[in-house]
Motif scaffolding. Structure first.
Motif, PDB file in Angstrom:
ATOM      1  N   ALA A 223      40.843  23.176 -11.206  1.00 25.50           N
ATOM      2  CA  ALA A 223      40.241  24.059 -10.191  1.00 25.50           C
ATOM      3  C   ALA A 223      40.885  23.806  -8.825  1.00 25.50           C
ATOM      4  O   ALA A 223      41.242  24.756  -8.115  1.00 25.50           O
ATOM      5  CB  ALA A 223      38.733  23.818 -10.131  1.00 25.50           C
ATOM      6  N   ARG A 224      41.064  22.534  -8.486  1.00 25.97           N
ATOM      7  CA  ARG A 224      41.659  22.224  -7.170  1.00 25.97           C
ATOM      8  C   ARG A 224      43.102  22.712  -7.091  1.00 25.97           C
ATOM      9  O   ARG A 224      43.569  23.141  -6.035  1.00 25.97           O
ATOM     10  CB  ARG A 224      41.581  20.707  -6.876  1.00 25.97           C
ATOM     11  CG  ARG A 224      40.150  20.164  -6.793  1.00 25.97           C
ATOM     12  CD  ARG A 224      40.086  18.832  -6.039  1.00 25.97           C
ATOM     13  NE  ARG A 224      40.922  17.787  -6.594  1.00 25.97           N
ATOM     14  CZ  ARG A 224      40.592  16.945  -7.582  1.00 25.97           C
ATOM     15  NH1 ARG A 224      39.388  17.032  -8.154  1.00 25.97           N
ATOM     16  NH2 ARG A 224      41.431  16.017  -8.004  1.00 25.97           N
ATOM     17  N   LEU A 225      43.838  22.631  -8.212  1.00 23.73           N
ATOM     18  CA  LEU A 225      45.227  23.113  -8.214  1.00 23.73           C
ATOM     19  C   LEU A 225      45.274  24.606  -7.878  1.00 23.73           C
ATOM     20  O   LEU A 225      46.079  25.042  -7.053  1.00 23.73           O
ATOM     21  CB  LEU A 225      45.866  22.889  -9.599  1.00 23.73           C
ATOM     22  CG  LEU A 225      46.160  21.433 -10.002  1.00 23.73           C
ATOM     23  CD1 LEU A 225      46.464  21.357 -11.497  1.00 23.73           C
ATOM     24  CD2 LEU A 225      47.318  20.856  -9.192  1.00 23.73           C
TER      25      LEU A 225
ATOM     26  N   ILE B  69      46.933  26.262  -4.503  1.00 23.95           N
ATOM     27  CA  ILE B  69      48.083  27.181  -4.519  1.00 23.95           C
ATOM     28  C   ILE B  69      47.695  28.525  -3.907  1.00 23.95           C
ATOM     29  O   ILE B  69      48.526  29.203  -3.293  1.00 23.95           O
ATOM     30  CB  ILE B  69      48.671  27.362  -5.949  1.00 23.95           C
ATOM     31  CG1 ILE B  69      50.117  27.864  -5.890  1.00 23.95           C
ATOM     32  CG2 ILE B  69      47.865  28.330  -6.807  1.00 23.95           C
ATOM     33  CD1 ILE B  69      51.106  26.825  -5.550  1.00 23.95           C
ATOM     34  N   SER B  70      46.425  28.897  -4.054  1.00 24.77           N
ATOM     35  CA  SER B  70      45.995  30.202  -3.537  1.00 24.77           C
ATOM     36  C   SER B  70      45.919  30.190  -2.011  1.00 24.77           C
ATOM     37  O   SER B  70      45.929  31.247  -1.381  1.00 24.77           O
ATOM     38  CB  SER B  70      44.617  30.581  -4.100  1.00 24.77           C
ATOM     39  OG  SER B  70      43.606  29.811  -3.462  1.00 24.77           O
TER      40      SER B  70
ATOM     41  N   ASP C 298      47.685  34.868  -5.363  1.00 26.02           N
ATOM     42  CA  ASP C 298      48.399  34.212  -6.471  1.00 26.02           C
ATOM     43  C   ASP C 298      49.890  34.187  -6.133  1.00 26.02           C
ATOM     44  O   ASP C 298      50.698  34.882  -6.739  1.00 26.02           O
ATOM     45  CB  ASP C 298      48.123  35.012  -7.763  1.00 26.02           C
ATOM     46  CG  ASP C 298      48.785  34.403  -8.990  1.00 26.02           C
ATOM     47  OD1 ASP C 298      49.232  33.242  -8.925  1.00 26.02           O
ATOM     48  OD2 ASP C 298      48.851  35.107 -10.020  1.00 26.02           O
ATOM     49  N   PRO C 299      50.259  33.374  -5.142  1.00 25.56           N
ATOM     50  CA  PRO C 299      51.616  33.450  -4.598  1.00 25.56           C
ATOM     51  C   PRO C 299      52.695  33.039  -5.591  1.00 25.56           C
ATOM     52  O   PRO C 299      53.850  33.415  -5.438  1.00 25.56           O
ATOM     53  CB  PRO C 299      51.581  32.481  -3.407  1.00 25.56           C
ATOM     54  CG  PRO C 299      50.487  31.525  -3.726  1.00 25.56           C
ATOM     55  CD  PRO C 299      49.470  32.304  -4.496  1.00 25.56           C
TER      56      PRO C 299
ATOM     57  N   SER D 259      54.809  16.584  -8.801  1.00 23.11           N
ATOM     58  CA  SER D 259      54.836  17.727  -7.884  1.00 23.11           C
ATOM     59  C   SER D 259      53.990  17.454  -6.640  1.00 23.11           C
ATOM     60  O   SER D 259      52.987  16.728  -6.689  1.00 23.11           O
ATOM     61  CB  SER D 259      54.330  18.995  -8.588  1.00 23.11           C
ATOM     62  OG  SER D 259      52.948  18.857  -8.894  1.00 23.11           O
ATOM     63  N   THR D 260      54.410  18.060  -5.549  1.00 24.79           N
ATOM     64  CA  THR D 260      53.651  17.933  -4.307  1.00 24.79           C
ATOM     65  C   THR D 260      52.247  18.507  -4.498  1.00 24.79           C
ATOM     66  O   THR D 260      51.261  17.958  -4.009  1.00 24.79           O
ATOM     67  CB  THR D 260      54.371  18.723  -3.186  1.00 24.79           C
ATOM     68  OG1 THR D 260      55.703  18.254  -3.150  1.00 24.79           O
ATOM     69  CG2 THR D 260      53.718  18.532  -1.845  1.00 24.79           C
ATOM     70  N   LEU D 261      52.169  19.614  -5.254  1.00 23.37           N
ATOM     71  CA  LEU D 261      50.869  20.259  -5.468  1.00 23.37           C
ATOM     72  C   LEU D 261      49.880  19.280  -6.098  1.00 23.37           C
ATOM     73  O   LEU D 261      48.767  19.086  -5.605  1.00 23.37           O
ATOM     74  CB  LEU D 261      51.054  21.496  -6.368  1.00 23.37           C
ATOM     75  CG  LEU D 261      49.773  22.237  -6.717  1.00 23.37           C
ATOM     76  CD1 LEU D 261      49.138  22.850  -5.478  1.00 23.37           C
ATOM     77  CD2 LEU D 261      50.042  23.311  -7.773  1.00 23.37           C
ATOM     78  N   PHE D 262      50.299  18.648  -7.198  1.00 23.46           N
ATOM     79  CA  PHE D 262      49.391  17.715  -7.886  1.00 23.46           C
ATOM     80  C   PHE D 262      49.011  16.559  -6.963  1.00 23.46           C
ATOM     81  O   PHE D 262      47.844  16.206  -6.840  1.00 23.46           O
ATOM     82  CB  PHE D 262      50.044  17.179  -9.171  1.00 23.46           C
ATOM     83  CG  PHE D 262      49.211  16.129  -9.855  1.00 23.46           C
ATOM     84  CD1 PHE D 262      48.013  16.469 -10.465  1.00 23.46           C
ATOM     85  CD2 PHE D 262      49.618  14.803  -9.870  1.00 23.46           C
ATOM     86  CE1 PHE D 262      47.224  15.491 -11.084  1.00 23.46           C
ATOM     87  CE2 PHE D 262      48.841  13.825 -10.483  1.00 23.46           C
ATOM     88  CZ  PHE D 262      47.650  14.167 -11.096  1.00 23.46           C
TER      89      PHE D 262
END
Ligand SMILES: N[C@@H](CCC(=O)N[C@@H](CS)C(=O)NCC(=O)O)C(=O)O
Length: 199
Positions: A17-19, A23-24, A77-78, A190-193
């Motif tokens: 959910a946080r991912l 990203i959004s 949703d980029p 990944s930076t996102l994670f």
């Protein structure tokens, strides 16, 4: 007022959910909860008592991790995690269902084998591996589960594969699931994670 996400840092459902929220780019407040001592406000809005739960500014409650992912991605949703119609393909749904169904079932038994003495650790691991084998085969054909760019199933599933890998790190990294290992490692680096795992 921003939406409020009740979350638990290490929970794979909360991580997915946080991912998607991250990203959004949708801004939400986050409240880390103790699963042993869930806040009353959380139970009041979602009596089933699992995380993640998202409380929207208008009072609506979203209490399933996949619904939270889709809510965020429907706003923005980029990276095209959803398909062109803004939905989830049957293939994507099927992968996530297998993850949340039988893989998660055997993952829990593999992780807590002492609580499920009717079968051995290796039995539970072998059962869970059926799904991992299928993922590894997919990943031998393209870089991500559905194609050559990450989509919602990658993000919904890798937090669970991470958990599997942690049960016996040495075993996992010595296994022949090379494509799966590379995929997992890339997502973990990944930076996102790393952003969504910050304390
Ligand atoms: N189907 C739910 C499952 C969520 C879930 O089971 N979360 C676990 C934490 S990983 C939980 O909150 N368990 C309740 C507890 O441990 O008390 C979802 O996708 O959001």
């Amino acid at each position: 007022m921003k939406p409020l996400l009740y979350t638990f840092r290490r929970c794979p459902y909360a991580i997915r959910a946080r991912l998607a929220i991250k990203i959004s780019g949708v801004e939400v407040d986050m409240q880390e909860v103790s699963l042993r001592n869930k806040p009353k406000a959380l139970l009041d809005c979602s009596p089933k008592g699992t995380v993640p739960v998202l409380k929207l500014a208008d009072g609506r409650i979203i209490e399933e991790s996949l619904d939270i992912m889709q809510w965020a991605l429907s706003i923005h949703d980029p990276e095209s995690w959803m398909d062109k119609s803004g939905g989830l393909s049957a293939e994507a749904k099927s992968l996530i269902d297998q993850n949340d169904g039988s893989f998660k079932y055997f993952l829990d038994r593999y992780k807590y084998a002492d609580r499920f003495p009717e079968n051995s650790v290796s039995y539970y691991r072998e059962q869970a591996e059926r799904f991992l084998m299928a993922l590894n085969t997919r990943l031998s054909q393209h870089c991500y589960l559905i194609g050559n760019h990450p989509t919602l199933p990658d993000m919904a599933i890798f937090p669970f594969v991470r958990q599997f890998a942690h049960v016996d790190h040495g075993w996992f990294y010595a296994s022949n699931y090379n494509y799966l290992i590379n995929w997992l490692d890339a997502l973990l680096e990944s930076t996102l994670f790393n952003t969504v795992m910050q304390k």
